[in-house]
Write a protein that holds these residues in place. Structure first.
Motif, mmCIF file in Angstrom:
data_model
loop_
_atom_site.group_PDB
_atom_site.id
_atom_site.type_symbol
_atom_site.label_atom_id
_atom_site.label_comp_id
_atom_site.label_asym_id
_atom_site.label_seq_id
_atom_site.Cartn_x
_atom_site.Cartn_y
_atom_site.Cartn_z
ATOM 1 N N PRO A 20 -5.323 8.963 13.038
ATOM 2 C CA PRO A 20 -6.241 9.636 13.964
ATOM 3 C C PRO A 20 -5.686 10.982 14.431
ATOM 4 C CG PRO A 20 -6.157 7.296 14.464
ATOM 5 C CD PRO A 20 -5.095 7.543 13.409
ATOM 6 N N TYR A 21 -6.557 11.995 14.445
ATOM 7 C CA TYR A 21 -6.055 13.352 14.724
ATOM 8 C C TYR A 21 -7.089 14.210 15.448
ATOM 9 C CZ TYR A 21 -8.964 14.732 10.719
ATOM 10 O OH TYR A 21 -10.021 14.952 9.875
ATOM 11 N N ASN A 76 0.051 8.137 20.454
ATOM 12 C CA ASN A 76 0.328 6.731 20.714
ATOM 13 C C ASN A 76 -0.995 6.094 21.131
ATOM 14 O OD1 ASN A 76 0.917 4.292 22.296
ATOM 15 N ND2 ASN A 76 3.064 4.877 22.080
ATOM 16 N N GLU A 77 -1.592 5.349 20.219
ATOM 17 C CA GLU A 77 -2.947 4.837 20.447
ATOM 18 C C GLU A 77 -3.049 3.954 21.682
ATOM 19 O OE1 GLU A 77 -2.582 5.984 16.183
ATOM 20 O OE2 GLU A 77 -1.384 4.736 17.551
ATOM 21 N N ALA A 120 -12.033 5.910 15.137
ATOM 22 C CA ALA A 120 -11.064 6.336 14.121
ATOM 23 C C ALA A 120 -10.152 5.185 13.714
ATOM 24 C CB ALA A 120 -10.243 7.508 14.647
ATOM 25 N N MET A 121 -9.760 4.347 14.668
ATOM 26 C CA MET A 121 -8.897 3.217 14.361
ATOM 27 C C MET A 121 -9.578 2.263 13.392
ATOM 28 S SD MET A 121 -7.476 2.782 18.255
ATOM 29 C CE MET A 121 -6.536 1.281 18.095
ATOM 30 N N LYS A 135 -8.902 1.538 8.641
ATOM 31 C CA LYS A 135 -8.699 0.266 7.926
ATOM 32 C C LYS A 135 -7.251 -0.231 8.051
ATOM 33 C CE LYS A 135 -12.973 0.382 6.551
ATOM 34 N NZ LYS A 135 -13.398 0.469 5.160
ATOM 35 N N ASN A 136 -6.522 0.356 8.994
ATOM 36 C CA ASN A 136 -5.120 -0.037 9.207
ATOM 37 C C ASN A 136 -5.080 -1.238 10.155
ATOM 38 O OD1 ASN A 136 -2.386 -0.238 9.905
ATOM 39 N ND2 ASN A 136 -2.081 1.970 9.675
ATOM 40 N N LYS A 137 -4.675 -2.378 9.619
ATOM 41 C CA LYS A 137 -4.742 -3.627 10.371
ATOM 42 C C LYS A 137 -3.782 -3.673 11.565
ATOM 43 C CE LYS A 137 -6.475 -6.393 6.534
ATOM 44 N NZ LYS A 137 -7.829 -6.471 7.128
ATOM 45 N N LYS A 138 -2.875 -2.698 11.646
ATOM 46 C CA LYS A 138 -1.950 -2.691 12.791
ATOM 47 C C LYS A 138 -2.702 -2.485 14.101
ATOM 48 C CE LYS A 138 -0.727 2.242 13.085
ATOM 49 N NZ LYS A 138 0.371 3.238 13.077
ATOM 50 N N TYR A 139 -3.937 -1.972 14.022
ATOM 51 C CA TYR A 139 -4.714 -1.727 15.240
ATOM 52 C C TYR A 139 -5.470 -2.968 15.715
ATOM 53 C CZ TYR A 139 -3.997 3.239 14.134
ATOM 54 O OH TYR A 139 -3.447 4.475 13.872
#
Length: 333
Positions: free
Chosen positions: A84-85, A260-261, A296-297, A301-305
Protein backbone atom coordinates in the motif's frame (compact mmCIF):
# COMPACT_ATOMS: atom_id res chain seq x y z
CA UNK A 1 17.60 44.41 -17.20
CA UNK A 2 13.91 44.41 -18.07
CA UNK A 3 11.29 43.86 -15.37
CA UNK A 4 10.79 40.35 -16.72
CA UNK A 5 14.50 39.55 -16.42
CA UNK A 6 14.67 40.98 -12.91
CA UNK A 7 11.75 38.81 -11.78
CA UNK A 8 13.27 35.71 -13.36
CA UNK A 9 16.61 36.43 -11.64
CA UNK A 10 14.87 36.84 -8.30
CA UNK A 11 12.95 33.61 -8.82
CA UNK A 12 16.20 31.80 -9.52
CA UNK A 13 17.66 33.19 -6.29
CA UNK A 14 14.88 31.55 -4.26
CA UNK A 15 15.12 28.21 -6.02
CA UNK A 16 12.51 28.51 -8.76
CA UNK A 17 13.66 27.12 -12.10
CA UNK A 18 10.38 27.38 -13.96
CA UNK A 19 8.64 30.75 -14.15
CA UNK A 20 6.61 32.30 -16.96
CA UNK A 21 4.26 35.15 -17.79
CA UNK A 22 1.06 35.64 -19.78
CA UNK A 23 -1.71 38.13 -20.33
CA UNK A 24 -4.45 38.10 -17.72
CA UNK A 25 -7.19 36.73 -19.93
CA UNK A 26 -8.30 33.37 -21.28
CA UNK A 27 -8.64 32.28 -24.90
CA UNK A 28 -11.85 31.27 -26.64
CA UNK A 29 -10.31 27.84 -27.14
CA UNK A 30 -9.95 27.40 -23.39
CA UNK A 31 -13.52 28.57 -22.77
CA UNK A 32 -14.74 26.07 -25.37
CA UNK A 33 -12.82 23.32 -23.58
CA UNK A 34 -14.48 24.26 -20.28
CA UNK A 35 -17.85 24.08 -22.03
CA UNK A 36 -16.99 20.68 -23.46
CA UNK A 37 -16.15 19.38 -19.98
CA UNK A 38 -19.56 20.49 -18.78
CA UNK A 39 -21.37 19.01 -21.75
CA UNK A 40 -19.64 15.65 -21.32
CA UNK A 41 -20.04 15.75 -17.51
CA UNK A 42 -16.30 15.28 -17.00
CA UNK A 43 -16.10 17.51 -13.92
CA UNK A 44 -16.05 15.95 -10.46
CA UNK A 45 -17.41 17.49 -7.27
CA UNK A 46 -14.15 19.33 -6.55
CA UNK A 47 -14.29 21.31 -9.79
CA UNK A 48 -16.18 24.54 -10.46
CA UNK A 49 -18.90 24.24 -13.10
CA UNK A 50 -19.62 27.96 -13.36
CA UNK A 51 -17.52 29.00 -16.37
CA UNK A 52 -17.88 32.71 -15.61
CA UNK A 53 -16.26 32.19 -12.22
CA UNK A 54 -13.37 30.34 -13.88
CA UNK A 55 -12.56 33.12 -16.33
CA UNK A 56 -13.74 36.37 -14.72
CA UNK A 57 -10.39 37.77 -13.61
CA UNK A 58 -11.84 41.23 -12.95
CA UNK A 59 -13.66 39.85 -9.91
CA UNK A 60 -10.26 39.46 -8.26
CA UNK A 61 -8.38 42.44 -9.66
CA UNK A 62 -10.06 45.11 -11.77
CA UNK A 63 -6.84 46.33 -13.39
CA UNK A 64 -5.11 42.94 -13.69
CA UNK A 65 -2.65 42.68 -16.57
CA UNK A 66 -0.45 39.62 -16.04
CA UNK A 67 -0.39 36.08 -14.67
CA UNK A 68 2.94 34.81 -13.34
CA UNK A 69 3.14 31.02 -13.18
CA UNK A 70 5.72 28.95 -11.32
CA UNK A 71 6.39 25.20 -11.22
CA UNK A 72 8.21 23.27 -8.50
CA UNK A 73 9.37 19.67 -9.13
CA UNK A 74 8.24 17.12 -6.57
CA UNK A 75 9.45 13.65 -7.56
CA UNK A 76 12.15 12.75 -5.05
CA UNK A 77 12.03 8.93 -4.91
CA UNK A 78 10.75 5.85 -6.71
CA UNK A 79 7.75 4.38 -4.91
CA UNK A 80 7.53 0.71 -3.90
CA UNK A 81 4.18 -0.26 -5.36
CA UNK A 82 4.30 -3.83 -4.09
CA UNK A 83 2.63 -2.65 -0.88
CA UNK A 84 0.00 0.00 0.00
CA UNK A 85 1.34 3.41 -1.01
CA UNK A 86 0.71 7.12 -1.42
CA UNK A 87 1.21 8.86 -4.77
CA UNK A 88 4.35 10.92 -5.37
CA UNK A 89 2.46 14.22 -5.09
CA UNK A 90 1.30 13.39 -1.56
CA UNK A 91 4.72 12.64 -0.10
CA UNK A 92 6.69 15.21 1.85
CA UNK A 93 5.40 18.57 3.02
CA UNK A 94 2.05 19.79 1.72
CA UNK A 95 2.79 21.50 -1.60
CA UNK A 96 0.19 24.19 -0.94
CA UNK A 97 2.38 25.49 1.89
CA UNK A 98 5.66 25.20 -0.05
CA UNK A 99 4.35 26.94 -3.18
CA UNK A 100 2.57 29.62 -1.18
CA UNK A 101 5.85 30.48 0.57
CA UNK A 102 7.63 30.88 -2.78
CA UNK A 103 4.80 32.93 -4.28
CA UNK A 104 4.73 35.15 -1.20
CA UNK A 105 8.41 36.00 -1.70
CA UNK A 106 7.76 36.94 -5.33
CA UNK A 107 4.75 39.03 -4.29
CA UNK A 108 6.88 40.94 -1.79
CA UNK A 109 9.53 41.49 -4.47
CA UNK A 110 6.92 42.90 -6.86
CA UNK A 111 5.33 45.08 -4.19
CA UNK A 112 8.61 46.46 -2.86
CA UNK A 113 10.29 47.08 -6.21
CA UNK A 114 7.39 48.02 -8.50
CA UNK A 115 4.58 48.95 -6.11
CA UNK A 116 2.54 46.20 -7.78
CA UNK A 117 -0.79 44.77 -6.71
CA UNK A 118 -0.66 40.99 -6.33
CA UNK A 119 -2.83 37.99 -5.47
CA UNK A 120 -1.48 34.43 -5.41
CA UNK A 121 -3.26 31.12 -5.90
CA UNK A 122 -2.35 27.49 -5.17
CA UNK A 123 -5.52 25.44 -5.73
CA UNK A 124 -7.29 28.19 -3.79
CA UNK A 125 -9.19 30.07 -6.50
CA UNK A 126 -11.34 29.31 -9.52
CA UNK A 127 -8.57 29.75 -12.08
CA UNK A 128 -7.16 26.82 -14.02
CA UNK A 129 -3.55 26.33 -12.87
CA UNK A 130 -2.60 24.16 -15.85
CA UNK A 131 -4.02 26.50 -18.46
CA UNK A 132 -2.21 29.44 -16.91
CA UNK A 133 1.03 27.43 -16.77
CA UNK A 134 0.56 26.48 -20.43
CA UNK A 135 -0.04 30.10 -21.47
CA UNK A 136 3.05 31.11 -19.50
CA UNK A 137 5.23 28.65 -21.39
CA UNK A 138 5.98 26.45 -18.37
CA UNK A 139 5.37 23.31 -20.41
CA UNK A 140 3.07 21.72 -22.96
CA UNK A 141 -0.19 19.85 -22.48
CA UNK A 142 0.09 16.07 -22.40
CA UNK A 143 -2.81 13.96 -23.65
CA UNK A 144 -3.57 13.19 -19.99
CA UNK A 145 -4.07 16.97 -19.52
CA UNK A 146 -0.98 17.40 -17.34
CA UNK A 147 1.62 20.11 -18.03
CA UNK A 148 4.87 18.49 -19.12
CA UNK A 149 8.14 20.37 -18.52
CA UNK A 150 11.39 19.67 -20.30
CA UNK A 151 13.43 18.83 -17.20
CA UNK A 152 10.97 17.35 -14.71
CA UNK A 153 8.21 16.02 -16.95
CA UNK A 154 4.76 16.46 -15.42
CA UNK A 155 5.98 15.88 -11.87
CA UNK A 156 5.59 19.56 -10.98
CA UNK A 157 3.32 21.55 -8.70
CA UNK A 158 1.83 24.74 -10.13
CA UNK A 159 0.88 28.09 -8.65
CA UNK A 160 0.34 31.59 -9.96
CA UNK A 161 0.25 35.29 -9.15
CA UNK A 162 -2.17 37.81 -10.62
CA UNK A 163 -0.76 41.33 -10.85
CA UNK A 164 -1.56 44.76 -12.26
CA UNK A 165 2.02 44.96 -13.56
CA UNK A 166 2.52 44.49 -17.29
CA UNK A 167 5.19 41.88 -18.03
CA UNK A 168 6.12 40.72 -21.49
CA UNK A 169 4.37 37.37 -22.14
CA UNK A 170 6.23 34.10 -22.55
CA UNK A 171 5.57 31.81 -25.52
CA UNK A 172 3.28 28.77 -25.05
CA UNK A 173 4.75 25.41 -26.05
CA UNK A 174 3.12 23.08 -28.58
CA UNK A 175 2.40 19.51 -27.58
CA UNK A 176 5.17 17.01 -28.28
CA UNK A 177 2.99 13.95 -27.68
CA UNK A 178 2.65 13.21 -31.39
CA UNK A 179 0.91 9.90 -32.00
CA UNK A 180 1.77 8.51 -28.54
CA UNK A 181 -1.26 7.23 -26.59
CA UNK A 182 0.50 5.29 -23.83
CA UNK A 183 -1.14 7.32 -21.04
CA UNK A 184 -4.61 6.81 -22.52
CA UNK A 185 -4.17 3.04 -22.83
CA UNK A 186 -2.65 2.73 -19.36
CA UNK A 187 -5.35 4.47 -17.30
CA UNK A 188 -6.89 1.76 -15.09
CA UNK A 189 -10.36 3.32 -15.27
CA UNK A 190 -10.27 4.58 -18.85
CA UNK A 191 -10.66 8.11 -17.51
CA UNK A 192 -8.85 9.73 -20.47
CA UNK A 193 -11.89 9.43 -22.70
CA UNK A 194 -10.53 11.91 -25.25
CA UNK A 195 -7.04 13.21 -25.96
CA UNK A 196 -6.35 16.17 -23.63
CA UNK A 197 -9.60 15.57 -21.70
CA UNK A 198 -10.13 13.58 -18.51
CA UNK A 199 -13.40 12.37 -17.06
CA UNK A 200 -12.48 13.31 -13.50
CA UNK A 201 -15.26 11.16 -12.05
CA UNK A 202 -13.48 8.05 -13.36
CA UNK A 203 -9.97 9.16 -12.37
CA UNK A 204 -8.50 7.06 -9.55
CA UNK A 205 -6.91 10.14 -8.03
CA UNK A 206 -10.41 11.50 -7.46
CA UNK A 207 -11.84 8.13 -6.43
CA UNK A 208 -9.27 7.84 -3.63
CA UNK A 209 -10.49 11.20 -2.33
CA UNK A 210 -14.25 11.03 -2.67
CA UNK A 211 -16.62 10.32 0.17
CA UNK A 212 -19.53 7.90 0.08
CA UNK A 213 -19.59 4.24 -0.87
CA UNK A 214 -17.17 3.06 -3.52
CA UNK A 215 -18.36 0.56 -6.10
CA UNK A 216 -16.80 -2.90 -6.41
CA UNK A 217 -15.02 -1.91 -9.64
CA UNK A 218 -13.67 1.28 -8.04
CA UNK A 219 -12.33 -0.69 -5.12
CA UNK A 220 -10.74 -3.28 -7.40
CA UNK A 221 -9.11 -0.71 -9.69
CA UNK A 222 -7.67 1.21 -6.73
CA UNK A 223 -5.16 -1.58 -6.34
CA UNK A 224 -2.71 -0.68 -3.58
CA UNK A 225 -3.28 3.07 -3.78
CA UNK A 226 -4.11 4.86 -0.54
CA UNK A 227 -4.19 8.34 -2.04
CA UNK A 228 -3.76 9.62 -5.57
CA UNK A 229 -2.70 7.88 -8.77
CA UNK A 230 0.50 8.21 -10.82
CA UNK A 231 -0.21 5.67 -13.57
CA UNK A 232 -0.71 7.96 -16.56
CA UNK A 233 2.34 9.96 -15.51
CA UNK A 234 4.62 7.01 -14.75
CA UNK A 235 4.21 5.55 -18.24
CA UNK A 236 4.82 8.86 -20.05
CA UNK A 237 8.11 8.81 -22.01
CA UNK A 238 8.84 12.37 -20.88
CA UNK A 239 8.52 11.31 -17.24
CA UNK A 240 10.63 8.19 -17.55
CA UNK A 241 13.64 10.42 -18.24
CA UNK A 242 12.56 13.23 -15.88
CA UNK A 243 15.08 14.46 -13.33
CA UNK A 244 14.37 14.23 -9.62
CA UNK A 245 13.61 17.23 -7.44
CA UNK A 246 16.20 18.57 -5.04
CA UNK A 247 13.59 20.38 -2.93
CA UNK A 248 14.06 18.95 0.55
CA UNK A 249 10.50 19.78 1.62
CA UNK A 250 9.22 17.12 -0.78
CA UNK A 251 11.33 14.30 0.65
CA UNK A 252 8.99 11.81 2.38
CA UNK A 253 9.12 10.84 6.01
CA UNK A 254 9.63 7.19 6.95
CA UNK A 255 6.01 6.81 8.09
CA UNK A 256 4.82 8.04 4.69
CA UNK A 257 6.61 5.42 2.57
CA UNK A 258 6.97 2.46 4.95
CA UNK A 259 3.47 2.38 6.32
CA UNK A 260 2.73 0.43 9.46
CA UNK A 261 -0.79 -0.74 8.65
CA UNK A 262 -1.79 -1.53 12.22
CA UNK A 263 -0.58 1.82 13.53
CA UNK A 264 -2.35 3.57 10.67
CA UNK A 265 -5.71 1.93 11.40
CA UNK A 266 -5.39 2.58 15.14
CA UNK A 267 -4.11 6.13 14.70
CA UNK A 268 -5.60 8.81 16.96
CA UNK A 269 -6.62 12.19 15.61
CA UNK A 270 -3.65 13.70 17.43
CA UNK A 271 -1.24 11.27 15.78
CA UNK A 272 -2.81 11.92 12.39
CA UNK A 273 -2.40 15.66 12.84
CA UNK A 274 1.29 15.23 13.69
CA UNK A 275 1.96 13.12 10.60
CA UNK A 276 -0.32 12.86 7.58
CA UNK A 277 -2.07 16.17 8.21
CA UNK A 278 1.17 17.91 7.15
CA UNK A 279 1.03 16.28 3.70
CA UNK A 280 -1.25 17.15 0.79
CA UNK A 281 -3.33 14.02 1.49
CA UNK A 282 -4.12 15.17 5.02
CA UNK A 283 -6.91 17.55 3.98
CA UNK A 284 -9.15 14.54 3.19
CA UNK A 285 -9.06 13.37 6.77
CA UNK A 286 -8.14 10.17 8.55
CA UNK A 287 -11.23 8.09 7.79
CA UNK A 288 -11.01 8.30 4.00
CA UNK A 289 -7.33 7.29 4.05
CA UNK A 290 -8.06 4.43 6.47
CA UNK A 291 -10.87 3.24 4.18
CA UNK A 292 -8.46 3.23 1.25
CA UNK A 293 -5.81 1.35 3.23
CA UNK A 294 -8.34 -1.37 4.10
CA UNK A 295 -9.22 -1.69 0.41
CA UNK A 296 -5.53 -1.82 -0.55
CA UNK A 297 -4.86 -4.55 2.02
CA UNK A 298 -7.53 -6.72 0.43
CA UNK A 299 -6.32 -6.00 -3.10
CA UNK A 300 -2.79 -6.99 -2.08
CA UNK A 301 -3.93 -10.61 -1.52
CA UNK A 302 -1.27 -10.70 1.20
CA UNK A 303 -2.62 -13.00 3.89
CA UNK A 304 -0.51 -11.32 6.59
CA UNK A 305 -3.29 -8.71 6.80
CA UNK A 306 -6.02 -11.28 7.62
CA UNK A 307 -5.52 -11.34 11.38
CA UNK A 308 -5.28 -7.57 11.62
CA UNK A 309 -8.52 -7.00 9.70
CA UNK A 310 -10.36 -9.65 11.72
CA UNK A 311 -9.32 -8.18 15.06
CA UNK A 312 -9.16 -4.45 14.39
CA UNK A 313 -11.79 -2.32 16.14
CA UNK A 314 -13.22 0.23 13.68
CA UNK A 315 -16.53 2.10 13.53
CA UNK A 316 -19.42 0.69 11.51
CA UNK A 317 -18.65 2.73 8.39
CA UNK A 318 -15.67 0.45 7.71
CA UNK A 319 -17.55 -2.84 8.16
CA UNK A 320 -18.36 -3.43 4.48
CA UNK A 321 -14.83 -2.63 3.32
CA UNK A 322 -13.28 -4.92 5.93
CA UNK A 323 -15.60 -7.78 4.90
CA UNK A 324 -14.77 -7.28 1.22
CA UNK A 325 -11.04 -7.25 1.90
CA UNK A 326 -11.24 -10.36 4.08
CA UNK A 327 -13.08 -12.19 1.28
CA UNK A 328 -10.21 -11.39 -1.08
CA UNK A 329 -7.58 -12.41 1.45
CA UNK A 330 -9.36 -15.67 2.23
CA UNK A 331 -9.83 -16.49 -1.44
CA UNK A 332 -13.61 -16.16 -1.54
CA UNK A 333 -13.45 -13.75 -4.51
Amino acid sequence: MSIKEEIIDFARSIGIEYIGFCSANFSNDFINRLSHNLKMKYNCEFQINDIEKRINIKDYMEDAKTFISIALPYKTIEIDKSKPYFSKASLGKDYHIVLKQKLKLIEEFLQNNYNAKTISFVDTGPFHDREIAYMCGIGFYGKNSTIITEKYGSFVFLGEILTDLYIEPSTPKKSLCGSCTICIKSCPMGAIEEEYFINSNKCLSYITQKKGDLTAIEQEKMGLRIYGCDTCQDVCPFNIKAQKSNILDFLPEEWNININEEDFLKMSNSQFNKTFRSTSSGWRGKKILQRNLIIAMGNSKNKKYTSLLKNISMDNSFEGYIKNSLKKLEGEE
